[in-house]
Design an enzyme around this catalytic site. Sequence first.
Site, PDB file in Angstrom:
ATOM      1  CG  HIS A   1     -32.729  41.285 -11.939  1.00  0.00           C
ATOM      2  ND1 HIS A   1     -33.844  40.545 -11.622  1.00  0.00           N
ATOM      3  CD2 HIS A   1     -32.130  41.607 -10.768  1.00  0.00           C
ATOM      4  CE1 HIS A   1     -33.898  40.396 -10.309  1.00  0.00           C
ATOM      5  NE2 HIS A   1     -32.874  41.025  -9.764  1.00  0.00           N
TER       6      HIS A   1
ATOM      7  CG  HIS B   1     -32.348  45.163   1.961  1.00  0.00           C
ATOM      8  ND1 HIS B   1     -31.059  45.513   1.659  1.00  0.00           N
ATOM      9  CD2 HIS B   1     -32.702  44.214   1.059  1.00  0.00           C
ATOM     10  CE1 HIS B   1     -30.642  44.800   0.618  1.00  0.00           C
ATOM     11  NE2 HIS B   1     -31.614  44.004   0.235  1.00  0.00           N
TER      12      HIS B   1
ATOM     13  CB  CYS C   1     -36.043  36.602 -10.618  1.00  0.00           C
ATOM     14  SG  CYS C   1     -36.493  38.255 -11.111  1.00  0.00           S
TER      15      CYS C   1
ATOM     16  CG  HIS D   1     -29.949  48.603  -0.019  1.00  0.00           C
ATOM     17  ND1 HIS D   1     -31.309  48.815  -0.026  1.00  0.00           N
ATOM     18  CD2 HIS D   1     -29.709  47.699  -1.003  1.00  0.00           C
ATOM     19  CE1 HIS D   1     -31.866  48.084  -0.981  1.00  0.00           C
ATOM     20  NE2 HIS D   1     -30.917  47.388  -1.574  1.00  0.00           N
TER      21      HIS D   1
ATOM     22  CB  CYS E   1     -34.038  36.195 -14.360  1.00  0.00           C
ATOM     23  SG  CYS E   1     -33.257  37.571 -13.468  1.00  0.00           S
TER      24      CYS E   1
ATOM     25  CE  LYS F   1     -33.733  49.719 -10.413  1.00  0.00           C
ATOM     26  NZ  LYS F   1     -32.817  48.620 -10.131  1.00  0.00           N
TER      27      LYS F   1
ATOM     28  CB  CYS G   1     -35.208  39.810 -15.851  1.00  0.00           C
ATOM     29  SG  CYS G   1     -36.070  40.074 -14.306  1.00  0.00           S
TER      30      CYS G   1
ATOM     31  CE  LYS H   1     -23.979  43.512  -5.406  1.00  0.00           C
ATOM     32  NZ  LYS H   1     -23.247  42.433  -6.060  1.00  0.00           N
TER      33      LYS H   1
HETATM   34 ZN   LIG Z   1     -34.880  39.095 -12.687  1.00  0.00          ZN
END
Ligand SMILES: [Zn+2]
Length: 465
Positions: free
Chosen positions: A147, A22, A130, A19, A127, A290, A144, A293
């Site tokens: 996440h 990146h 990560c 996306h 996690c 944010k 996390c 997906k």
């Molecule tokens: Zn994480």
Amino acid sequence: MVKKFYVTTAIDYPSANPHIGHAYQKIIADVLFRWHKLLGEDVWFLTGTDEHGKKIQESAEKKGKSPKKFVDELSKKFKEAWDFLNIQPSRFIRTTDKDHEKLVQDVIKKCNAKGDIYKGFYEGQYCVGCEAYITEKDLINGECPYHPGKKVEKLKEESYFFKLSKYQKFLLDLYKKNPDFILPKERRNEIISRVKKGLNDLSISRTSFKWGIPFPLDKKHITYVWFDALFNYLSGSGKNKKYWPANVHLLGKDNSWFHCVYWPAFLKSTGYKLPKTVFVHGFLKFNGQKISKSLGNSISPKILVEKYGADTIRYFVCRQFPFANGDDGDFTEKALVDRHNNELADKLGNLVSRVAGLIEKNGVEKTENKLSKKLKLKNIEKHFDNFELDKVLNEIFTFIDICNEYTQNKKPWETKDKKVLYELKESILKIAELLSPFIPESAEKIKKQFSATKIKKGEILFRKI
Ligand SMILES: [Zn+2]
């Protein structure tokens, strides 16, 4: 001797499609790469995909595919996305590449020979997002920090450890002696205060899943994905590691601890030189949201390029967000359209088409180019060195304004002054050269148009949206 320049990006974890978030970092890297190439340096640019780990294994299983087939397909999509944006890495590395796998096994043996690896047990909150254990104190409401909403898992496993604790003093000395090792400054201060609190040894092998590089010291184990991934910068540094050490690693702030702490310690242990700078940049949102997906196709680089063109997207992200501050930015299509219309179409596009038309009618006569002395080249170089790409573009566009005013004031359509037109032609060629790292396609068109023996008005460079 020709100066070397080596820039890397984070390698992406291909568990979903690429996306614009990146793409941001890859565009910056490509611009830096093209700029240093323009300076005549011997340049190398590495990007790629990070293909091992539990998350990949699980995502592949969900789709009923083997991990290798799964990453083959996704890795290709990343590569294609960068193609669409005219991002041209010297190598696109995949951590499943054979030369990389071999290097990782070699460096583990080196760390072991140095006495930096021992066997023990690891128990902690893991996690999967990560691919890392998260210490209790870093959890926010048991989740996390990067996440939220995803559960951390309690894992206990036999593991090999890297003696990270041994490197605390080395790291603190490194940050002190090399103020440019971590940029921007704010990120550097955060890391220093965390390292001062002490470092735990790091678990660098896993037994709870299979998708990884076999750990060379014990065949029941595979290599921890971060140990594997970080070494891509070395295995992808050209033939015989010609370009190592890197001048700059670009990465997002969620990766800063790995790059600022683990990475220099691993390199020190294995006897390799350290990179000059680890640059930690901010994240992008998309139209205020944010990036996730659920935003789906709207943030796909391919769709955005089809809608706006690669040059406009490249220009926009470099001009809009002060990369060097490390702040987050919001990619809005409205701001993109404004910059496209006001800057690329009105300022640059008009200058180019107006001057080309005047030259087509009147021709040019060689003279000293006093106009281009108003271009502040030294500032541009300085801003590039400081990663201030927005300021670089600001300087170039200030000069474009000067050229537009010069045309307006000198009225070459009345005076038919061929010397004025010569100055404008040479200045436009200079502008095209300086813009070529940002908008390579359009810059090439301008260069062709204005280096021709018969300069013609030509097609419109940037149509208004
Ligand atoms: Zn994480």
